[in-house]
Scaffold this motif. Sequence first.
Motif, PDB file in Angstrom:
ATOM      1  N   SER A 101     -48.958  15.878  -0.802  1.00  0.00           N
ATOM      2  CA  SER A 101     -49.886  16.716  -0.033  1.00  0.00           C
ATOM      3  C   SER A 101     -51.231  16.744  -0.739  1.00  0.00           C
ATOM      4  O   SER A 101     -51.318  17.006  -1.939  1.00  0.00           O
ATOM      5  CB  SER A 101     -49.328  18.141   0.092  1.00  0.00           C
ATOM      6  N   GLY A 102     -52.274  16.477   0.010  1.00  0.00           N
ATOM      7  CA  GLY A 102     -53.612  16.485  -0.563  1.00  0.00           C
ATOM      8  C   GLY A 102     -53.962  15.203  -1.271  1.00  0.00           C
ATOM      9  O   GLY A 102     -55.072  15.060  -1.791  1.00  0.00           O
ATOM     10  N   GLY A 103     -53.054  14.253  -1.292  1.00  0.00           N
ATOM     11  CA  GLY A 103     -53.327  12.982  -1.965  1.00  0.00           C
ATOM     12  C   GLY A 103     -53.188  11.830  -0.996  1.00  0.00           C
ATOM     13  O   GLY A 103     -52.781  11.994   0.147  1.00  0.00           O
TER      14      GLY A 103
ATOM     15  N   GLN B 250     -47.181  12.163 -14.289  1.00  0.00           N
ATOM     16  CA  GLN B 250     -46.743  13.523 -14.570  1.00  0.00           C
ATOM     17  C   GLN B 250     -47.474  14.513 -13.669  1.00  0.00           C
ATOM     18  O   GLN B 250     -46.952  15.576 -13.325  1.00  0.00           O
ATOM     19  CB  GLN B 250     -47.003  13.840 -16.047  1.00  0.00           C
ATOM     20  N   ALA B 251     -48.693  14.164 -13.261  1.00  0.00           N
ATOM     21  CA  ALA B 251     -49.477  15.052 -12.406  1.00  0.00           C
ATOM     22  C   ALA B 251     -48.823  15.224 -11.040  1.00  0.00           C
ATOM     23  O   ALA B 251     -49.112  16.190 -10.327  1.00  0.00           O
ATOM     24  CB  ALA B 251     -50.884  14.492 -12.244  1.00  0.00           C
TER      25      ALA B 251
ATOM     26  N   LYS C 127     -45.289  18.464  -3.403  1.00  0.00           N
ATOM     27  CA  LYS C 127     -44.559  18.234  -2.159  1.00  0.00           C
ATOM     28  C   LYS C 127     -45.314  17.203  -1.349  1.00  0.00           C
ATOM     29  O   LYS C 127     -46.546  17.158  -1.365  1.00  0.00           O
ATOM     30  CB  LYS C 127     -44.450  19.543  -1.381  1.00  0.00           C
ATOM     31  N   GLY C 128     -44.583  16.358  -0.660  1.00  0.00           N
ATOM     32  CA  GLY C 128     -45.233  15.349   0.164  1.00  0.00           C
ATOM     33  C   GLY C 128     -44.236  14.718   1.107  1.00  0.00           C
ATOM     34  O   GLY C 128     -43.152  15.252   1.348  1.00  0.00           O
ATOM     35  N   THR C 129     -44.593  13.566   1.623  1.00  0.00           N
ATOM     36  CA  THR C 129     -43.741  12.883   2.601  1.00  0.00           C
ATOM     37  C   THR C 129     -43.316  11.533   2.049  1.00  0.00           C
ATOM     38  O   THR C 129     -44.158  10.732   1.625  1.00  0.00           O
ATOM     39  CB  THR C 129     -44.488  12.672   3.933  1.00  0.00           C
ATOM     40  N   LEU C 130     -42.021  11.308   2.047  1.00  0.00           N
ATOM     41  CA  LEU C 130     -41.456  10.014   1.675  1.00  0.00           C
ATOM     42  C   LEU C 130     -41.139   9.259   2.955  1.00  0.00           C
ATOM     43  O   LEU C 130     -40.495   9.801   3.844  1.00  0.00           O
ATOM     44  CB  LEU C 130     -40.155  10.192   0.901  1.00  0.00           C
TER      45      LEU C 130
END
Lengths: 127, 111
Positions: free
Chosen positions: B15-17, B63-64, B69-72
């Motif tokens: 999220s956000g990336g 590590q960042a 949370k995101g989408t795989l």
Amino acid sequence: MSTTPHDGSGTVISFAGTNFTARTISVAFNNPAAEDLIDVSHLGLTAGNSVLTMGRPLTGSATDTGQEVTVEYLGKNLIADQSTGTLVITHNGVQLLSRAATCNSTTLNFNTNEAITGTSTFKIARS
Amino acid sequence: MATPCAGVTATWAASGGSSVAFSEVFDVKVNLGGGLPAARDGTWTLEMGTVEVSCFGTANTSQADLFKKGTLTFSGGGLNVAVRAIMVGANTAGTVNDVARYTVRFNVAPD
């Protein structure tokens, strides 16, 4: 009397000048430079693609010639490990092998009511 | 009829990336479910599942990215799956005379 080419009888083997009463001789020549490949195939490959491989980063041992002879013989001839000499194999008067060799191992078997037998393995030097 | 597992793409978009692709993926394990529903409407549980992605190429995570949370998304080769997930770990293994192998682990999360 004619001899068949696949008959092992008439084979004489000697090491460091000593003849053996051999029952079985096994000669193995392997290419130590043959690549041991790593399978790096991945799910991104499409059906029909070839398997992806790459060579190992490290090569084989520098002392491994890949050539070995194992002899099973009758008698209590105890060949010391690490002993060196020339290993000669002759079949029906034709020399098949004459190479410097080192004994890697020797096993003698003393069994009740049986002949004494021995098995020795030799590492052959590359010519 | 069985589907050959080939031509698979695997991407992770935190999220956000921006979306990044896992390269040279050799193993995927998607386990959905595992725990009993904990919400009254039955839509939420602490154990919604896990995902493991193993690859030869650099995992393109750091590590960042931990606990983001995101989408795989997996597509192709019979692996057509898209899940919301939280990255919970990454392993790097190096063995003598072999190639480096990376594994990234995710917990499936609610939308």
